[in-house]
Design a protein around this motif. Structure first.
Motif, PDB file in Angstrom:
ATOM      1  N   ASP A  48     -77.787-120.232 -25.275  1.00 38.00           N
ATOM      2  CA  ASP A  48     -79.142-120.649 -25.765  1.00 38.00           C
ATOM      3  C   ASP A  48     -79.430-120.577 -27.175  1.00 38.00           C
ATOM      4  O   ASP A  48     -80.329-121.100 -27.804  1.00 38.00           O
ATOM      5  CB  ASP A  48     -80.272-119.552 -25.239  1.00 38.00           C
ATOM      6  N   ASN A  49     -78.513-120.031 -27.840  1.00 35.74           N
ATOM      7  CA  ASN A  49     -78.529-119.912 -29.467  1.00 35.74           C
ATOM      8  C   ASN A  49     -77.142-120.334 -29.966  1.00 35.74           C
ATOM      9  O   ASN A  49     -76.828-120.112 -31.032  1.00 35.74           O
ATOM     10  CB  ASN A  49     -78.573-118.505 -29.730  1.00 35.74           C
ATOM     11  N   ALA A  50     -76.361-121.011 -29.145  1.00 33.66           N
ATOM     12  CA  ALA A  50     -74.884-121.600 -29.795  1.00 33.66           C
ATOM     13  C   ALA A  50     -74.475-123.079 -28.960  1.00 33.66           C
ATOM     14  O   ALA A  50     -74.664-123.118 -27.873  1.00 33.66           O
ATOM     15  CB  ALA A  50     -73.909-120.665 -29.564  1.00 33.66           C
ATOM     16  N   VAL A  51     -74.037-123.684 -29.861  1.00 35.92           N
ATOM     17  CA  VAL A  51     -73.629-124.870 -29.534  1.00 35.92           C
ATOM     18  C   VAL A  51     -72.247-125.145 -30.240  1.00 35.92           C
ATOM     19  O   VAL A  51     -71.925-124.645 -31.400  1.00 35.92           O
ATOM     20  CB  VAL A  51     -74.423-126.113 -29.789  1.00 35.92           C
ATOM     21  N   MET A  52     -71.460-126.242 -30.051  1.00 33.48           N
ATOM     22  CA  MET A  52     -70.333-126.632 -30.487  1.00 33.48           C
ATOM     23  C   MET A  52     -69.967-128.110 -30.353  1.00 33.48           C
ATOM     24  O   MET A  52     -70.687-128.687 -29.347  1.00 33.48           O
ATOM     25  CB  MET A  52     -69.119-125.725 -30.305  1.00 33.48           C
ATOM     26  N   TYR A  53     -69.381-128.614 -31.199  1.00 33.61           N
ATOM     27  CA  TYR A  53     -68.572-130.088 -30.997  1.00 33.61           C
ATOM     28  C   TYR A  53     -67.378-130.234 -31.382  1.00 33.61           C
ATOM     29  O   TYR A  53     -67.127-129.678 -32.424  1.00 33.61           O
ATOM     30  CB  TYR A  53     -69.748-131.125 -31.311  1.00 33.61           C
ATOM     31  N   LEU A  54     -66.559-131.000 -30.605  1.00 32.32           N
ATOM     32  CA  LEU A  54     -65.226-131.181 -31.174  1.00 32.32           C
ATOM     33  C   LEU A  54     -65.236-132.390 -31.965  1.00 32.32           C
ATOM     34  O   LEU A  54     -65.981-133.386 -31.828  1.00 32.32           O
ATOM     35  CB  LEU A  54     -64.388-131.741 -29.910  1.00 32.32           C
ATOM     36  N   ASP A  55     -64.797-132.038 -33.307  1.00 33.62           N
ATOM     37  CA  ASP A  55     -64.997-133.129 -34.295  1.00 33.62           C
ATOM     38  C   ASP A  55     -63.775-134.023 -34.425  1.00 33.62           C
ATOM     39  O   ASP A  55     -62.606-133.328 -34.604  1.00 33.62           O
ATOM     40  CB  ASP A  55     -65.183-132.068 -35.613  1.00 33.62           C
ATOM     41  N   ALA A 119     -58.627-135.566 -32.667  1.00 31.43           N
ATOM     42  CA  ALA A 119     -59.458-134.324 -32.881  1.00 31.43           C
ATOM     43  C   ALA A 119     -58.979-133.541 -33.907  1.00 31.43           C
ATOM     44  O   ALA A 119     -57.951-133.018 -33.796  1.00 31.43           O
ATOM     45  CB  ALA A 119     -59.528-133.672 -31.336  1.00 31.43           C
ATOM     46  N   ARG A 120     -59.812-133.302 -35.034  1.00 29.86           N
ATOM     47  CA  ARG A 120     -59.165-132.580 -36.016  1.00 29.86           C
ATOM     48  C   ARG A 120     -59.799-131.080 -36.119  1.00 29.86           C
ATOM     49  O   ARG A 120     -59.054-130.196 -36.657  1.00 29.86           O
ATOM     50  CB  ARG A 120     -59.493-133.202 -37.207  1.00 29.86           C
ATOM     51  N   GLN A 121     -60.677-130.843 -35.343  1.00 30.82           N
ATOM     52  CA  GLN A 121     -61.166-129.409 -35.523  1.00 30.82           C
ATOM     53  C   GLN A 121     -62.463-129.321 -34.661  1.00 30.82           C
ATOM     54  O   GLN A 121     -63.048-130.292 -33.991  1.00 30.82           O
ATOM     55  CB  GLN A 121     -61.846-128.973 -36.851  1.00 30.82           C
ATOM     56  N   MET A 122     -63.119-128.116 -34.601  1.00 33.26           N
ATOM     57  CA  MET A 122     -64.387-127.843 -33.735  1.00 33.26           C
ATOM     58  C   MET A 122     -65.410-127.271 -34.770  1.00 33.26           C
ATOM     59  O   MET A 122     -64.987-126.660 -35.962  1.00 33.26           O
ATOM     60  CB  MET A 122     -64.328-127.001 -32.788  1.00 33.26           C
ATOM     61  N   VAL A 123     -66.791-127.598 -34.562  1.00 33.57           N
ATOM     62  CA  VAL A 123     -67.852-127.207 -35.621  1.00 33.57           C
ATOM     63  C   VAL A 123     -68.637-126.311 -34.445  1.00 33.57           C
ATOM     64  O   VAL A 123     -69.039-126.824 -33.473  1.00 33.57           O
ATOM     65  CB  VAL A 123     -68.445-128.148 -36.338  1.00 33.57           C
ATOM     66  N   HIS A 124     -68.961-125.308 -34.916  1.00 36.00           N
ATOM     67  CA  HIS A 124     -69.686-124.341 -34.060  1.00 36.00           C
ATOM     68  C   HIS A 124     -70.937-123.842 -34.674  1.00 36.00           C
ATOM     69  O   HIS A 124     -70.977-123.471 -36.082  1.00 36.00           O
ATOM     70  CB  HIS A 124     -68.957-122.788 -33.861  1.00 36.00           C
ATOM     71  N   LEU A 125     -71.889-123.866 -34.208  1.00 38.14           N
ATOM     72  CA  LEU A 125     -73.506-123.611 -34.682  1.00 38.14           C
ATOM     73  C   LEU A 125     -73.923-122.446 -33.824  1.00 38.14           C
ATOM     74  O   LEU A 125     -74.205-122.511 -32.863  1.00 38.14           O
ATOM     75  CB  LEU A 125     -74.362-124.600 -34.693  1.00 38.14           C
ATOM     76  N   ASP A 126     -74.331-121.466 -34.761  1.00 36.19           N
ATOM     77  CA  ASP A 126     -75.038-120.366 -34.049  1.00 36.19           C
ATOM     78  C   ASP A 126     -76.451-120.476 -34.796  1.00 36.19           C
ATOM     79  O   ASP A 126     -76.700-120.655 -36.042  1.00 36.19           O
ATOM     80  CB  ASP A 126     -74.987-118.835 -34.452  1.00 36.19           C
ATOM     81  N   PHE A 127     -77.505-120.625 -33.982  1.00 37.95           N
ATOM     82  CA  PHE A 127     -78.806-121.073 -34.475  1.00 37.95           C
ATOM     83  C   PHE A 127     -79.991-119.951 -33.993  1.00 37.95           C
ATOM     84  O   PHE A 127     -79.839-119.451 -32.862  1.00 37.95           O
ATOM     85  CB  PHE A 127     -79.188-122.407 -34.194  1.00 37.95           C
ATOM     86  N   ASP A 128     -81.200-119.930 -34.842  1.00 38.73           N
ATOM     87  CA  ASP A 128     -81.996-119.008 -34.652  1.00 38.73           C
ATOM     88  C   ASP A 128     -83.259-119.718 -34.818  1.00 38.73           C
ATOM     89  O   ASP A 128     -84.273-118.967 -34.397  1.00 38.73           O
ATOM     90  CB  ASP A 128     -82.114-117.765 -35.616  1.00 38.73           C
ATOM     91  N   LEU A 129     -83.251-121.011 -34.813  1.00 39.38           N
ATOM     92  CA  LEU A 129     -84.549-121.805 -34.790  1.00 39.38           C
ATOM     93  C   LEU A 129     -84.456-122.980 -33.954  1.00 39.38           C
ATOM     94  O   LEU A 129     -83.473-123.787 -34.401  1.00 39.38           O
ATOM     95  CB  LEU A 129     -85.267-122.011 -36.283  1.00 39.38           C
ATOM     96  N   VAL A 130     -85.129-123.339 -33.197  1.00 45.31           N
ATOM     97  CA  VAL A 130     -85.257-124.686 -32.529  1.00 45.31           C
ATOM     98  C   VAL A 130     -86.567-125.214 -32.775  1.00 45.31           C
ATOM     99  O   VAL A 130     -87.702-124.569 -32.505  1.00 45.31           O
ATOM    100  CB  VAL A 130     -85.265-124.570 -30.757  1.00 45.31           C
ATOM    101  N   GLN A 131     -86.547-126.551 -33.477  1.00 42.81           N
ATOM    102  CA  GLN A 131     -88.091-127.189 -33.800  1.00 42.81           C
ATOM    103  C   GLN A 131     -87.800-128.369 -33.225  1.00 42.81           C
ATOM    104  O   GLN A 131     -86.867-129.112 -33.299  1.00 42.81           O
ATOM    105  CB  GLN A 131     -88.184-127.066 -35.268  1.00 42.81           C
ATOM    106  N   THR A 132     -89.345-128.457 -32.410  1.00 45.34           N
ATOM    107  CA  THR A 132     -89.273-129.846 -31.747  1.00 45.34           C
ATOM    108  C   THR A 132     -90.549-130.608 -32.372  1.00 45.34           C
ATOM    109  O   THR A 132     -91.614-129.986 -32.964  1.00 45.34           O
ATOM    110  CB  THR A 132     -89.562-129.936 -30.125  1.00 45.34           C
TER     111      THR A 132
END
Length: 187
Positions: A48-55, A119-132
């Motif tokens: 619920d507070n973390a996503v990632m993508y294969l870059d 595929a060169r790396q992954m980018v991980h995001l820990d987030f504390d705010l979701v805004q719609t």
């Protein structure tokens, strides 16, 4: 009309899963701001507070360079079909380098140990705010399919050609900041 949430809620998960594209925004304290469009086929929700993508390989590697200097990262989705909505995830990002234990674990867990060529790396995001927000100004588009050029380009280059490309084009940002692409420690 904007609403803020401390984490993703179940309807946010469904919204993200229905999207075909997202954008990343990053910046160092000086230099250019980078905004990059990306396909959601390599995007994964980790919680619920973390996503990632294969870059995958790109003409530059701005996000990685910026995250080495300043971890601020925003990911934005906007509905191009269906009900209008824009969603932004605000937080701190980091690069997960190829060859690291974490990269191998995430690759096994979320990509069946089968990364696309380039595929060169992954980018991980820990987030504390979701805004719609409403998204009323976003035009409607119909999704057809993923473009084949990325895979065709990678196949034509081959692994050695891709690495040579990374060494030539992906080690330094537009503003001269190192990307750390070949730094397995991630520093």
């Amino acid at each position: 009309m904007a609403k803020q949430f401390p984490s993703l809620e179940p309807h946010h998960h469904r919204y993200i899963e229905a999207q075909h594209m997202f954008f990343t925004a990053s910046a160092a304290p000086t230099g250019h701001v980078n905004v990059s469009p990306r396909s959601t086929d390599m995007f994964r929700i980790l919680g619920d507070n973390a996503v990632m993508y294969l870059d995958r390989t790109g003409s530059g590697n701005e996000t990685a360079a910026h995250l080495r200097i300043d971890p601020r990262l925003t990911i934005m989705f906007c509905a191009l079909e269906g009900p209008p909505l824009i969603m932004r995830l605000y937080g701190k990002g980091r690069v997960i380098h190829r060859g690291s234990t974490e990269y191998a674990q995430l690759l096994a867990e979320h990509f069946d140990n089968d990364p696309p060529l380039g595929a060169r790396q992954m980018v991980h995001l820990d987030f504390d705010l979701v805004q719609t927000s409403c998204g009323y100004g976003v035009p409607l588009f119909d999704y057809r399919e993923e473009r084949p050029q990325m895979d065709q380009w990678a196949q034509a280059k081959g692994e050695d050609g891709i690495e040579a490309y990374w060494r030539e084009k992906n080690q330094v940002s537009l503003d001269g900041f190192p990307t750390g692409l070949f730094d397995s420690a991630g520093s």
